[in-house]
Each structure stands twice: as structure tokens, then as C-alpha cells.
Design a protein around this motif. Structure first.
Motif, mmCIF file in Angstrom:
data_model
loop_
_atom_site.group_PDB
_atom_site.id
_atom_site.type_symbol
_atom_site.label_atom_id
_atom_site.label_comp_id
_atom_site.label_asym_id
_atom_site.label_seq_id
_atom_site.Cartn_x
_atom_site.Cartn_y
_atom_site.Cartn_z
ATOM 1 N N VAL A 165 0.679 -1.141 0.035
ATOM 2 C CA VAL A 165 -0.299 0.018 0.524
ATOM 3 C C VAL A 165 0.975 1.771 -0.435
ATOM 4 O O VAL A 165 1.751 1.461 0.871
ATOM 5 N N ASN A 166 0.547 1.807 -1.332
ATOM 6 C CA ASN A 166 1.166 3.366 -0.737
ATOM 7 C C ASN A 166 -0.455 4.541 -0.665
ATOM 8 O O ASN A 166 -0.720 5.377 -2.036
ATOM 9 N N GLU A 167 -0.055 4.901 0.660
ATOM 10 C CA GLU A 167 -1.027 6.196 0.275
ATOM 11 C C GLU A 167 -0.601 7.639 0.794
ATOM 12 O O GLU A 167 0.170 7.825 0.332
ATOM 13 N N TYR A 168 -1.681 8.284 -0.345
ATOM 14 C CA TYR A 168 -1.789 10.000 -0.458
ATOM 15 C C TYR A 168 -1.477 10.510 1.089
ATOM 16 O O TYR A 168 -1.822 10.481 1.880
ATOM 17 N N SER A 169 -0.335 11.385 0.599
ATOM 18 C CA SER A 169 0.169 11.660 2.007
ATOM 19 C C SER A 169 0.270 13.051 2.861
ATOM 20 O O SER A 169 -0.147 14.207 2.114
ATOM 21 N N ALA A 170 -1.153 12.745 3.717
ATOM 22 C CA ALA A 170 -1.619 14.376 3.596
ATOM 23 C C ALA A 170 -0.398 15.607 5.264
ATOM 24 O O ALA A 170 -0.618 16.465 5.686
#
Length: 301
Positions: free
Chosen positions: A118-123
Motif C-alpha cells: 500500500v502507498n497512500e496519499y500523504s497528508a
């Protein structure tokens, strides 16, 4: 569904330039590549890449060269045998990479399936968009009185309106404060701190790569009628993709996982006694009240 102009341009660019390859491709999956499938009010699922097909499962099972066999019937029969007897490794030879846009609270359920990449959008690095999931009125239910993690009857129209008003108002207020905190001409708070104020119904995005064996496990749990609606609709969308990608494997999955039931030894004993003509009750079953109810549900279909 909200696909940004940049994302739509990327989809159109990728679909306009097909690439020649020597590897086997799944014609059913090719039609899904890059296309965004709408889910919920702002979410989507799209296939970024994949590896393998039904033949790859058979090839791995036989450890052979080229296609697993010249006989389509034999391939389907082998896949059904593998699924029926829980031989999982051949299914791990197929992989898919998905781009998913989903509410944060759905992502927190989804991430429980840990055998994936998993690679998630970074806030911490980027600013989240002002997009929030708002349930449709027919999805706003009271707490179930029989299931501590489920929904019961629909709320009254008046209470439904109140809930939606609170959800919309709270989401807007939290995002307004988020913008105020990160404004460089104002407070200038670090994004990694400001994000804590955002509600769980804000949308995030990630790339999720998983092999077919673990994907089917995800679908068995999340496409089930007892799964929460908001994650189930994502699973349903993925089911349609998998059915086109590996049709033999998906049909076997439907028959031996989704459409099958598991019985305990006590359930099997009760079933044998019933078939022999004995009247079995909850008191004579040797099962707990909850297991007896589940057994009754299995018998009633």
C-alpha cells in the motif's frame, strides 16, 4: 465520482497508447485498465496494472512451460480442484495493482487486510481535497439490536435529515479550520499536525497491490452481505473486475467460498441426527444460542 482533470487526462493518455508485449494478457482485464469505476459519491476503483490469468494459475500448479494445458476443460477443472481443497499458492501467481479513492474510515477497515502493498496519499506532504462521503438517506440506519457492529432499521425522515445536517456541518467546519491552520499567510501550522482535525469521512487515495489469493480473501469478507455497506460497494466493484480477469478462478471462488458454508463438528452432528429422523432442538444440539441461530440460518438458506 470525482476524477480530477489531471487524472482524467492521465487515463486518456494511457489508454491511447497500447504497448506490445510478449507476456500473456487477459483480454477481460485489458478493458478495465486505467478506467475509473465509480464507487460511493466521490470514490472510484481503477486497475493500474496486473500480472497473470487463469492459465498462469494452472502453470504454477503444474510447474510447466508455456500454457498449463491445451485443454480448457482441464484448466477449469484444475482451478476448481485447487480452490476446493484450499491450495492457495498457485493463486498467488496472479497480482493486480489498484488505484482506489475512498473515505478514511473505509480505508481503516480495508488496511486490516495486511498481506498487500500500500502507498497512500500523504497528508503530511499534500493538502487533502474538500471532499467528504455523505451517505444516501437509505443508508442511514439505527444501531442494530442484535449485532453490535451492524445496522438496524432506517431512521425516521426527520432524524435522517438531522444526521445529514450534522455530518455536512461538522465536515465543512473541520475543513475550514484545517485550511485556516495551514494557511501560510495565517497560522502556518505544519500539515502533519493540521490533518488531525479532519473527519474520518474525508476522502483519501492509495495504490493497493495484492495477489489473487489474498484478494479473494478480501472479497470473501468484504463482498459478504454482513460487511459494512461502504466497503462492500468497493468489494462488489472489484468482484466484477476479477470475474473478467480470471473467469475460471472467479467462478470457483463463487462456488466454493462465496456460495459455500462452513459447519462445525457440532453442526454436522446435528445435521446427521436430523437426516436420520431425530428432532433436534437448541437444548439438545450441544451448541450455544448464537451458534444454534447461525445453524438455523444455514439450514434456511
Amino acid at each position: 465520482m470525482t476524477v480530477t482533470p489531471e487524472q482524467q487526462a492521465e487515463i486518456e493518455e494511457l489508454r491511447s497508447h497500447p504497448h506490445q508485449t510478449l507476456r500473456v494478457v487477459s483480454e477481460g482485464m485489458e478493458k478495465h485498465l486505467y478506467t475509473a469505476i465509480p464507487v460511493l459519491d466521490h470514490g472510484f476503483v481503477r486497475v493500474i496494472d496486473y500480472m497473470g490469468d487463469d492459465a498462469a494459475i494452472c502453470q504454477a500448479a503444474r510447474v510447466s512451460y508455456g500454457k498449463g494445458t491445451k485443454s480448457v476443460q482441464n484448466d477449469e477443472g484444475l482451478i476448481r480442484y485447487l480452490m476446493r481443497h484450499w491450495h492457495s499458492t498457485p493463486f498467488e501467481m496472479c497480482e493486480v495493482k489498484l488505484h482506489v479513492k475512498l473515505p478514511v474510515f473505509v480505508a481503516r477497515q480495508w488496511i486490516r487486510h495486511r498481506t498487500a502493498n500500500v502507498n497512500e496519499y500523504s497528508a503530511r506532504y499534500s493538502i487533502l481535497d474538500r471532499e467528504f462521503y455523505m451517505p444516501a438517506p437509505d443508508q442511514i440506519n439505527a444501531q442494530s439490536v442484535v449485532n453490535n457492529q451492524g445496522r438496524g432499521d432506517l431512521l425516521s425522515p426527520e432524524d435522517t435529515a438531522r444526521v445529514l445536517e450534522m455530518l455536512k456541518g461538522d465536515a465543512a467546519r473541520c475543513y475550514d479550520h484545517y485550511q485556516t491552520m495551514i494557511d501560510e499567510d495565517g497560522i502556518g501550522l505544519a500539515r502533519e499536525l493540521a490533518r488531525m482535525n479532519l473527519p474520518a469521512n474525508i476522502y483519501t487515495q492509495w495504490y493497493w497491490k495484492v495477489d489473487l489469493h489474498n484478494l479473494l480473501h478480501f472479497l470473501r469478507l468484504r463482498a459478504d452481505a454482513h460487511a459494512q455497506f461502504e466497503i462492500r460497494v468497493y468489494a462488489d466493484a472489484i468482484c466484477k473486475v476479477v470475474a473478467d480477469w480470471v473467469p475460471f478462478a472467479y467462478r470457483a471462488f463463487e462456488d466454493y467460498r462465496m456460495g459455500a458454508v462452513t459447519m462445525s463438528s457440532q453442526m454436522m452432528d446435528c445435521l446427521r441426527r436430523m437426516l436420520s429422523g431425530e428432532t433436534v432442538t437448541a437444548e439438545t444440539s450441544g451448541m450455544s444460542a448464537r451458534e444454534w441461530r447461525e445453524f438455523q440460518q444455514v439450514l434456511e438458506g
